[in-house]
Design a protein around this motif. Sequence first.
Motif, mmCIF file in Angstrom:
data_model
loop_
_atom_site.group_PDB
_atom_site.id
_atom_site.type_symbol
_atom_site.label_atom_id
_atom_site.label_comp_id
_atom_site.label_asym_id
_atom_site.label_seq_id
_atom_site.Cartn_x
_atom_site.Cartn_y
_atom_site.Cartn_z
ATOM 1 N N ASP A 145 0.818 -1.213 0.000
ATOM 2 C CA ASP A 145 0.000 0.000 0.000
ATOM 3 C C ASP A 145 0.853 1.264 0.000
ATOM 4 O OD1 ASP A 145 -2.163 -1.645 0.045
ATOM 5 O OD2 ASP A 145 -2.837 -1.109 2.060
ATOM 6 N N ASN A 146 2.006 1.230 0.660
ATOM 7 C CA ASN A 146 2.843 2.418 0.801
ATOM 8 C C ASN A 146 4.157 2.349 0.025
ATOM 9 O OD1 ASN A 146 1.404 2.097 3.777
ATOM 10 N ND2 ASN A 146 1.411 4.186 2.995
ATOM 11 N N ILE A 147 4.376 1.272 -0.727
ATOM 12 C CA ILE A 147 5.639 1.089 -1.440
ATOM 13 C C ILE A 147 5.367 0.817 -2.919
ATOM 14 C CG2 ILE A 147 7.773 -0.234 -1.633
ATOM 15 C CD1 ILE A 147 7.646 1.293 0.930
ATOM 16 N N GLY A 148 6.018 1.597 -3.769
ATOM 17 C CA GLY A 148 5.888 1.388 -5.206
ATOM 18 C C GLY A 148 7.252 1.318 -5.872
ATOM 19 N N ILE A 149 7.297 0.705 -7.043
ATOM 20 C CA ILE A 149 8.502 0.670 -7.873
ATOM 21 C C ILE A 149 8.163 1.356 -9.183
ATOM 22 C CG2 ILE A 149 10.177 -0.777 -9.076
ATOM 23 C CD1 ILE A 149 9.785 -2.877 -6.930
ATOM 24 N N GLU A 150 8.959 2.385 -9.534
ATOM 25 C CA GLU A 150 8.652 3.210 -10.703
ATOM 26 C C GLU A 150 9.765 3.136 -11.737
ATOM 27 O OE1 GLU A 150 7.247 7.730 -11.066
ATOM 28 O OE2 GLU A 150 9.428 7.530 -10.928
ATOM 29 N N LEU A 151 9.361 3.069 -13.007
ATOM 30 C CA LEU A 151 10.285 3.192 -14.131
ATOM 31 C C LEU A 151 9.930 4.459 -14.883
ATOM 32 C CD1 LEU A 151 12.546 2.083 -15.940
ATOM 33 C CD2 LEU A 151 10.772 0.881 -17.254
ATOM 34 N N LEU A 152 10.911 5.357 -15.003
ATOM 35 C CA LEU A 152 10.735 6.618 -15.722
ATOM 36 C C LEU A 152 11.301 6.484 -17.120
ATOM 37 C CD1 LEU A 152 10.178 9.746 -15.849
ATOM 38 C CD2 LEU A 152 12.522 10.030 -14.989
ATOM 39 N N ALA A 153 10.531 6.945 -18.118
ATOM 40 C CA ALA A 153 10.981 6.959 -19.507
ATOM 41 C C ALA A 153 10.564 8.294 -20.121
ATOM 42 C CB ALA A 153 10.383 5.787 -20.284
ATOM 43 N N ALA A 154 10.972 8.520 -21.367
ATOM 44 C CA ALA A 154 10.652 9.783 -22.030
ATOM 45 C C ALA A 154 10.966 9.654 -23.509
ATOM 46 C CB ALA A 154 11.455 10.945 -21.430
ATOM 47 N N THR A 155 10.456 10.594 -24.288
ATOM 48 C CA THR A 155 10.946 10.729 -25.650
ATOM 49 C C THR A 155 12.365 11.301 -25.569
ATOM 50 O OG1 THR A 155 9.886 12.908 -25.776
ATOM 51 C CG2 THR A 155 8.657 11.038 -26.675
ATOM 52 N N PRO A 156 13.208 11.070 -26.579
ATOM 53 C CA PRO A 156 14.617 11.487 -26.477
ATOM 54 C C PRO A 156 14.775 12.983 -26.239
ATOM 55 C CG PRO A 156 14.320 9.966 -28.316
ATOM 56 C CD PRO A 156 12.946 10.307 -27.826
ATOM 57 N N PHE A 157 15.644 13.308 -25.300
ATOM 58 C CA PHE A 157 16.013 14.699 -25.048
ATOM 59 C C PHE A 157 17.176 15.077 -25.959
ATOM 60 C CE2 PHE A 157 13.987 13.324 -21.141
ATOM 61 C CZ PHE A 157 13.168 14.408 -20.837
ATOM 62 N N SER A 158 17.183 16.337 -26.412
ATOM 63 C CA SER A 158 18.243 16.841 -27.274
ATOM 64 C C SER A 158 18.867 18.074 -26.626
ATOM 65 C CB SER A 158 17.671 17.196 -28.655
ATOM 66 O OG SER A 158 18.686 17.716 -29.496
ATOM 67 N N HIS A 159 20.191 18.064 -26.511
ATOM 68 C CA HIS A 159 20.907 19.171 -25.867
ATOM 69 C C HIS A 159 22.021 19.670 -26.777
ATOM 70 C CE1 HIS A 159 19.059 18.454 -21.887
ATOM 71 N NE2 HIS A 159 19.144 17.180 -22.212
ATOM 72 N N ASN A 160 22.256 20.964 -26.715
ATOM 73 C CA ASN A 160 23.402 21.560 -27.390
ATOM 74 C C ASN A 160 24.545 21.745 -26.407
ATOM 75 O OD1 ASN A 160 22.077 21.688 -29.834
ATOM 76 N ND2 ASN A 160 21.531 23.844 -29.647
ATOM 77 N N LEU A 161 25.756 21.471 -26.865
ATOM 78 C CA LEU A 161 26.959 21.744 -26.089
ATOM 79 C C LEU A 161 27.463 23.123 -26.500
ATOM 80 C CD1 LEU A 161 26.638 18.635 -25.892
ATOM 81 C CD2 LEU A 161 29.135 18.488 -25.878
ATOM 82 N N GLN A 162 27.775 23.913 -25.504
ATOM 83 C CA GLN A 162 28.185 25.296 -25.734
ATOM 84 C C GLN A 162 29.580 25.523 -25.174
ATOM 85 O OE1 GLN A 162 25.053 26.640 -23.309
ATOM 86 N NE2 GLN A 162 23.516 26.725 -24.921
ATOM 87 N N GLY A 163 30.364 26.349 -25.855
ATOM 88 C CA GLY A 163 31.690 26.679 -25.371
ATOM 89 C C GLY A 163 31.623 27.538 -24.125
ATOM 90 N N LYS A 164 32.585 27.339 -23.219
ATOM 91 C CA LYS A 164 32.634 28.081 -21.967
ATOM 92 C C LYS A 164 34.083 28.444 -21.669
ATOM 93 C CE LYS A 164 30.787 27.797 -17.232
ATOM 94 N NZ LYS A 164 30.120 26.895 -16.250
ATOM 95 N N GLY A 165 34.304 29.532 -20.974
ATOM 96 C CA GLY A 165 35.668 29.960 -20.704
ATOM 97 C C GLY A 165 36.335 30.401 -21.991
ATOM 98 N N GLY A 166 37.496 29.818 -22.294
ATOM 99 C CA GLY A 166 38.214 30.160 -23.506
ATOM 100 C C GLY A 166 37.519 29.727 -24.780
ATOM 101 N N LEU A 167 36.472 28.883 -24.670
ATOM 102 C CA LEU A 167 35.720 28.410 -25.840
ATOM 103 C C LEU A 167 34.384 29.128 -25.997
ATOM 104 C CD1 LEU A 167 36.281 24.542 -25.525
ATOM 105 C CD2 LEU A 167 37.558 26.169 -26.925
ATOM 106 N N ALA A 168 34.158 30.192 -25.223
ATOM 107 C CA ALA A 168 32.854 30.865 -25.229
ATOM 108 C C ALA A 168 32.467 31.363 -26.620
ATOM 109 C CB ALA A 168 32.860 32.023 -24.233
ATOM 110 N N GLY A 169 33.444 31.691 -27.448
ATOM 111 C CA GLY A 169 33.142 32.193 -28.777
ATOM 112 C C GLY A 169 32.543 31.151 -29.705
#
Length: 224
Positions: A77-101
């Motif tokens: 009653d108080n305990i469950g097991i969960e599986l989380l899923a999703a459609t694919p996430f897409s991320h951009n990598l951005q320059g930082k510090g000396g690569l900010a440009g």
Amino acid sequence: MKIKSLSLAIISATALLSGAVQAYETGDIIVRGGLASVNPDVDSGNIYAGGVEQADQRVDVNNDTQMGLSLTYMVQDNIGIELLAATPFSHNLQGKGGLAGLNDFAEVKHLPPTLTVQYYPMDNSSAFQPYVGVGLNYTIFFSEKFINGADATFGSLELDDSLGLAAQVGFDYEIAENWSLNAAVWYMDIDTTGTFKNANGTGDYKIDVSLDPWVYMAGVAYRF
């Protein structure tokens, strides 16, 4: 007579209310769906070129929102097991510090399947069902590529998959029989190593990145 009639009315109303607010029990299956937002809390190391660390050449990663889906099976009653899923996430990598440009110089997709054990502290007669969970996240990276002209200089981008701990808090609030509003947040320990080469296949580059995102999801839940 009036007192007896009033007592019967109160008893009947209480019975109807308790029947309407029948929350989770052993054996229930709860499907939750909605919008999920992945917000990385990035801690990037420096790029290594040919084994030599390049000072202040780091990366950042932007947020993304997709459709999220989770499936919970109530083992008690108080305990469950969960599986989380999703459609694919897409991320951009951005320059930082000396690569900010460089701005957005690479793109990567990932899937973050996460298995958690959840605890529901409220009695199953409560319409409001908060929960907490702990478990494991396995993040799969794919479709890594350089973009915005960086592909003319670099290629063969690969990110290692990640296995780490995950924790969550959330709640369901019943609005109709078997239907609830849902909101949840996860913290995931995601670490990866990115490797790449020059566009002609020479050279070896490496960077270690901790993504450690907060993941927010809001939507609805249905109990079977």
